[in-house]
Design a protein around this motif. Structure first.
Motif, PDB file in Angstrom:
ATOM      1  N   GLY A 170      12.019  11.591  -1.234  1.00  0.00           N
ATOM      2  CA  GLY A 170      10.976  12.603  -1.058  1.00  0.00           C
ATOM      3  C   GLY A 170       9.508  12.130  -1.185  1.00  0.00           C
ATOM      4  N   ALA A 171       9.236  11.271  -2.157  1.00  0.00           N
ATOM      5  CA  ALA A 171       8.053  10.621  -2.201  1.00  0.00           C
ATOM      6  C   ALA A 171       7.865   9.646  -1.271  1.00  0.00           C
ATOM      7  N   PHE A 172       9.000   9.005  -0.842  1.00  0.00           N
ATOM      8  CA  PHE A 172       8.724   7.941   0.270  1.00  0.00           C
ATOM      9  C   PHE A 172       8.143   8.746   1.460  1.00  0.00           C
ATOM     10  N   GLU A 173       8.695   9.982   1.920  1.00  0.00           N
ATOM     11  CA  GLU A 173       8.446  10.679   2.915  1.00  0.00           C
ATOM     12  C   GLU A 173       6.901  11.134   2.758  1.00  0.00           C
ATOM     13  N   ALA A 174       6.608  11.574   1.707  1.00  0.00           N
ATOM     14  CA  ALA A 174       4.887  11.841   1.486  1.00  0.00           C
ATOM     15  C   ALA A 174       4.255  10.720   1.673  1.00  0.00           C
ATOM     16  N   ALA A 175       4.508   9.612   1.392  1.00  0.00           N
ATOM     17  CA  ALA A 175       3.587   8.416   1.337  1.00  0.00           C
ATOM     18  C   ALA A 175       3.485   7.919   2.813  1.00  0.00           C
ATOM     19  N   LEU A 176       4.465   7.919   3.580  1.00  0.00           N
ATOM     20  CA  LEU A 176       4.625   7.602   4.919  1.00  0.00           C
ATOM     21  C   LEU A 176       3.604   8.580   5.697  1.00  0.00           C
ATOM     22  N   LEU A 177       4.012   9.912   5.341  1.00  0.00           N
ATOM     23  CA  LEU A 177       2.983  10.871   6.023  1.00  0.00           C
ATOM     24  C   LEU A 177       1.791  10.779   5.718  1.00  0.00           C
ATOM     25  N   ASP A 183       0.852  -1.014  -0.147  1.00  0.00           N
ATOM     26  CA  ASP A 183       0.102  -0.109   0.002  1.00  0.00           C
ATOM     27  C   ASP A 183       0.848   1.369  -0.006  1.00  0.00           C
ATOM     28  N   VAL A 184       2.017   1.176   0.924  1.00  0.00           N
ATOM     29  CA  VAL A 184       2.604   2.384   0.791  1.00  0.00           C
ATOM     30  C   VAL A 184       3.530   2.599  -0.564  1.00  0.00           C
ATOM     31  N   PHE A 185       3.837   1.457  -1.051  1.00  0.00           N
ATOM     32  CA  PHE A 185       4.588   1.551  -2.378  1.00  0.00           C
ATOM     33  C   PHE A 185       3.661   2.360  -3.369  1.00  0.00           C
ATOM     34  N   ALA A 186       2.409   1.897  -3.449  1.00  0.00           N
ATOM     35  CA  ALA A 186       1.401   2.429  -4.357  1.00  0.00           C
ATOM     36  C   ALA A 186       1.168   3.782  -4.035  1.00  0.00           C
ATOM     37  N   ARG A 187       1.253   4.294  -3.100  1.00  0.00           N
ATOM     38  CA  ARG A 187       1.224   5.632  -2.482  1.00  0.00           C
ATOM     39  C   ARG A 187       2.421   6.463  -3.214  1.00  0.00           C
ATOM     40  N   VAL A 188       3.656   5.755  -3.009  1.00  0.00           N
ATOM     41  CA  VAL A 188       4.908   6.451  -3.479  1.00  0.00           C
ATOM     42  C   VAL A 188       4.865   6.598  -4.906  1.00  0.00           C
ATOM     43  N   ARG A 189       4.270   5.938  -5.855  1.00  0.00           N
ATOM     44  CA  ARG A 189       4.163   6.174  -6.933  1.00  0.00           C
ATOM     45  C   ARG A 189       3.123   7.009  -7.463  1.00  0.00           C
ATOM     46  N   LYS A 190       2.131   7.558  -6.735  1.00  0.00           N
ATOM     47  CA  LYS A 190       1.318   8.575  -7.010  1.00  0.00           C
ATOM     48  C   LYS A 190       1.604   9.862  -6.351  1.00  0.00           C
ATOM     49  N   ILE A 191       2.634  10.077  -5.674  1.00  0.00           N
ATOM     50  CA  ILE A 191       3.008  11.283  -5.343  1.00  0.00           C
ATOM     51  C   ILE A 191       3.206  12.221  -6.324  1.00  0.00           C
ATOM     52  N   PRO A 192       3.018  13.633  -6.397  1.00  0.00           N
ATOM     53  CA  PRO A 192       3.106  14.327  -7.425  1.00  0.00           C
ATOM     54  C   PRO A 192       4.664  14.710  -7.599  1.00  0.00           C
ATOM     55  N   GLU A 194      12.705  -4.671   1.041  1.00  0.00           N
ATOM     56  CA  GLU A 194      11.742  -4.334  -0.250  1.00  0.00           C
ATOM     57  C   GLU A 194      12.050  -3.007  -0.802  1.00  0.00           C
ATOM     58  N   TRP A 195      12.334  -2.043  -0.027  1.00  0.00           N
ATOM     59  CA  TRP A 195      12.809  -0.658  -0.566  1.00  0.00           C
ATOM     60  C   TRP A 195      13.699  -0.635  -1.512  1.00  0.00           C
ATOM     61  N   GLN A 196      14.682  -1.303  -1.052  1.00  0.00           N
ATOM     62  CA  GLN A 196      15.887  -1.516  -1.994  1.00  0.00           C
ATOM     63  C   GLN A 196      15.516  -2.042  -3.175  1.00  0.00           C
ATOM     64  N   ASP A 197      14.885  -3.332  -3.163  1.00  0.00           N
ATOM     65  CA  ASP A 197      14.688  -3.989  -4.329  1.00  0.00           C
ATOM     66  C   ASP A 197      13.682  -3.157  -5.169  1.00  0.00           C
ATOM     67  N   GLU A 198      12.508  -2.666  -4.784  1.00  0.00           N
ATOM     68  CA  GLU A 198      11.510  -1.856  -5.501  1.00  0.00           C
ATOM     69  C   GLU A 198      11.979  -0.627  -6.205  1.00  0.00           C
ATOM     70  N   PHE A 199      12.870   0.044  -5.362  1.00  0.00           N
ATOM     71  CA  PHE A 199      13.192   1.625  -5.760  1.00  0.00           C
ATOM     72  C   PHE A 199      14.775   1.709  -5.884  1.00  0.00           C
ATOM     73  N   GLN A 200      15.551   0.681  -5.544  1.00  0.00           N
ATOM     74  CA  GLN A 200      16.910   1.054  -5.348  1.00  0.00           C
ATOM     75  C   GLN A 200      17.147   2.236  -4.763  1.00  0.00           C
ATOM     76  N   ARG A 201      16.656   2.419  -3.568  1.00  0.00           N
ATOM     77  CA  ARG A 201      16.910   3.543  -2.754  1.00  0.00           C
ATOM     78  C   ARG A 201      16.849   2.811  -1.412  1.00  0.00           C
ATOM     79  N   ALA A 202      17.451   3.482  -0.279  1.00  0.00           N
ATOM     80  CA  ALA A 202      17.192   3.215   0.976  1.00  0.00           C
ATOM     81  C   ALA A 202      16.418   4.389   1.825  1.00  0.00           C
ATOM     82  N   PRO A 203      15.727   4.004   2.693  1.00  0.00           N
ATOM     83  CA  PRO A 203      14.582   4.895   3.226  1.00  0.00           C
ATOM     84  C   PRO A 203      15.267   5.427   4.450  1.00  0.00           C
ATOM     85  N   CYS A 204      16.497   5.377   4.705  1.00  0.00           N
ATOM     86  CA  CYS A 204      17.071   5.661   6.218  1.00  0.00           C
ATOM     87  C   CYS A 204      16.670   7.424   6.486  1.00  0.00           C
ATOM     88  N   SER A 205      17.062   8.255   5.502  1.00  0.00           N
ATOM     89  CA  SER A 205      17.150   9.628   5.358  1.00  0.00           C
ATOM     90  C   SER A 205      15.389   9.926   5.685  1.00  0.00           C
TER      91      SER A 205
END
Length: 472
Positions: free
Chosen positions: A244-251, A206-215, A269-280
């Motif tokens: 930044g889209a990660f943050e908007a989705a989790l917010l 669900d969160v990943f789907a939100r990430v993809r919809k962030i403007p 999963e974040w790394q596999d799906e987006f090649q990004r780490a959500p640490c920041s």
């Protein structure tokens, strides 16, 4: 959700008196009401004054209804003179915690004016021995302007802030904890009842789907805010916009759920799906006032939330990764999920994850402040409490969010690093520790006492395996 400062507990002051005592009982209560109102303004708590003295059972019953209706968190009962146990009884089982306050006698000889200390002894005995109020009562003595009273009362106010932060808190779990982290299991029902919180689950999908919809413009705005908080940027703008889209989705998850804290499954999963780490991203959520724990650690998020309520600034979650017998210090570290406010004068760098070599992580050394280190254990019945003096950059350390601490104390008593590691291993502590950069250990201990928790006790180091009787 999203509280940027410490909660304001509501504290009431009422006075018990009996007419037979010759001192100025009413004057004492009036003085204390004025001085307590001044403390409320200075310290930032809500004050509920009760100017009518409590003499009878009926007075106590009336006051109890008033306090419950007002949502009072703490009732401070002053023995403006020796008072009636009957007047006390309606007040002992309200929806608040209890303190009993005695004052010095206005004269040192002749006719005893107030008998206030004996009155407090009497009330506390009734509360503990007869009424058997769960988790008891705290006593106070002195005038409200006395340093002795203020030190003792300030600890209570800070503890109440932490408890207020927990009261009715909603904590969201995004994903589960990573595979193999079996030590993060606990009985949710027990913890929810004990701490007055609720846990809720969300799927990563669900969160990943939100990430993809962030403007894109929203993601770009957050990326700009991240850069503004950094002392150095070592990642590409596209990576910052993605997180930044990660943050908007989790917010959006936090806002819709009304969550006060989050625990996020941050790999793989974040790394596999987006090649990004959500640490920041987790660091940003902590910066925004939403305590957020790594690796789906709900009890870690709960500990961060308690510390956050007490200190009123971001907290973080750490691993204990090294100890040094030479200077009796430990190194706390994690990949990079910490808010920039905890960094030293060199600030926070936006960089690659130390291990995955993917963006983005917060690289920083903690400012040279005292640290309070907390773990809520098991099903929430015990706490592990440690504090130490921050060492800043006096020693080398690993990339990530980190800091060395020395002059260690457990339960406010000095402890050697070998005794500390013995304690950690003998009790089987989890590998996650909530951290606040302030010595708030006394407030944590008081909050634990009000919650009916036990403090873990040290297990002295031995070359032999400790006996079962030593692990208690």
């Amino acid at each position: 959700m999203h509280r940027s400062s410490s909660p304001q507990p509501k504290i009431a002051l009422a006075g018990l008196i009996r007419p037979v005592w010759s001192g100025d009982k009413e004057g004492q209560l009036a003085r204390s009401l004025r001085e307590m109102e001044a403390l409320a303004r200075e310290w930032g708590f809500l004050f509920h004054p009760c100017p009518e003295p409590v003499l009878t059972w009926e007075d106590g019953q009336r006051l109890r209804a008033e306090l419950d209706a007002a949502g009072v968190d703490f009732l401070l009962l002053q023995t403006s003179s020796f008072g009636s146990g009957d007047a006390l009884m309606p007040l002992v089982d309200g929806r608040y915690r209890l303190g009993v306050w005695s004052v010095p006698e206005p004269a040192v000889e002749g006719r005893l004016p107030l008998n206030s200390l004996c009155g407090a002894n009497h009330l506390v005995s009734v509360i503990v021995q007869y009424a058997q109020v769960p988790h008891g009562v705290k006593w106070f003595h002195g005038q409200a302007t006395d340093p002795f009273f203020q030190r003792r009362f300030r600890i209570t106010v800070d503890a109440l802030r932490g408890l207020k932060r927990l009261q009715g808190a909603r904590i969201g779990l995004v994903g589960k904890h990573p595979m193999g982290f079996h030590n993060l299991f606990f009985d949710r029902r027990v913890v929810e009842k004990r701490f007055g919180v609720r846990f809720y689950d969300h799927e990563l999908a669900d969160v990943f789907a939100r990430v993809r919809k962030i403007p894109p413009e929203k993601a770009r705005q957050i990326a700009e805010e991240m850069v503004a908080l950094a002392s150095e940027v070592r990642v590409e703008p596209a990576a910052l916009e993605q997180v930044g889209a990660f943050e908007a989705a989790l917010l959006s998850v936090a806002q819709e759920g009304g969550y006060d804290a989050l625990a996020v499954r941050c790999w793989p999963e974040w790394q596999d799906e987006f090649q990004r780490a959500p640490c920041s991203t987790l660091g940003r959520l902590n910066h925004l006032g939403i305590p957020t724990a790594c690796e789906g650690d709900l009890l870690g998020a709960l500990g961060m939330l308690l510390l956050n309520g007490i200190v009123g600034e971001p907290t973080t979650i750490m691993d204990m990764i090294a100890f040094d017998r030479e200077d009796e210090s430990i190194l706390l570290w994690h990949c990079g999920p910490t808010a920039p406010a905890l960094a030293d004068e060199q600030g926070m760098r936006l960089t690659l994850h130390f291990n995955q070599r993917l963006p983005v992580a917060n690289d920083m050394v903690f400012r040279k402040d005292p640290g309070t280190i907390l773990q809520i254990m098991g099903d929430g019945q015990h706490i592990f409490l440690l504090d130490g003096e921050g060492m800043g950059r006096e020693k080398p350390s690993y990339d990530g969010s980190r800091g060395w601490f020395r002059n260690l104390r457990m339960n406010r008593q000095p402890i050697s690093v070998l005794d500390l590691i013995s304690t950690v291993m003998a009790h089987g502590l989890k590998h996650h520790y909530a951290l606040a950069l302030r010595d708030c250990t006394e407030a944590v201990l008081e909050a634990a006492a009000w919650l009916g928790l036990e403090t873990l006790q040290p297990v002295p180091y031995s070359d032999a395996k400790p006996l079962a009787s030593e692990v208690r």
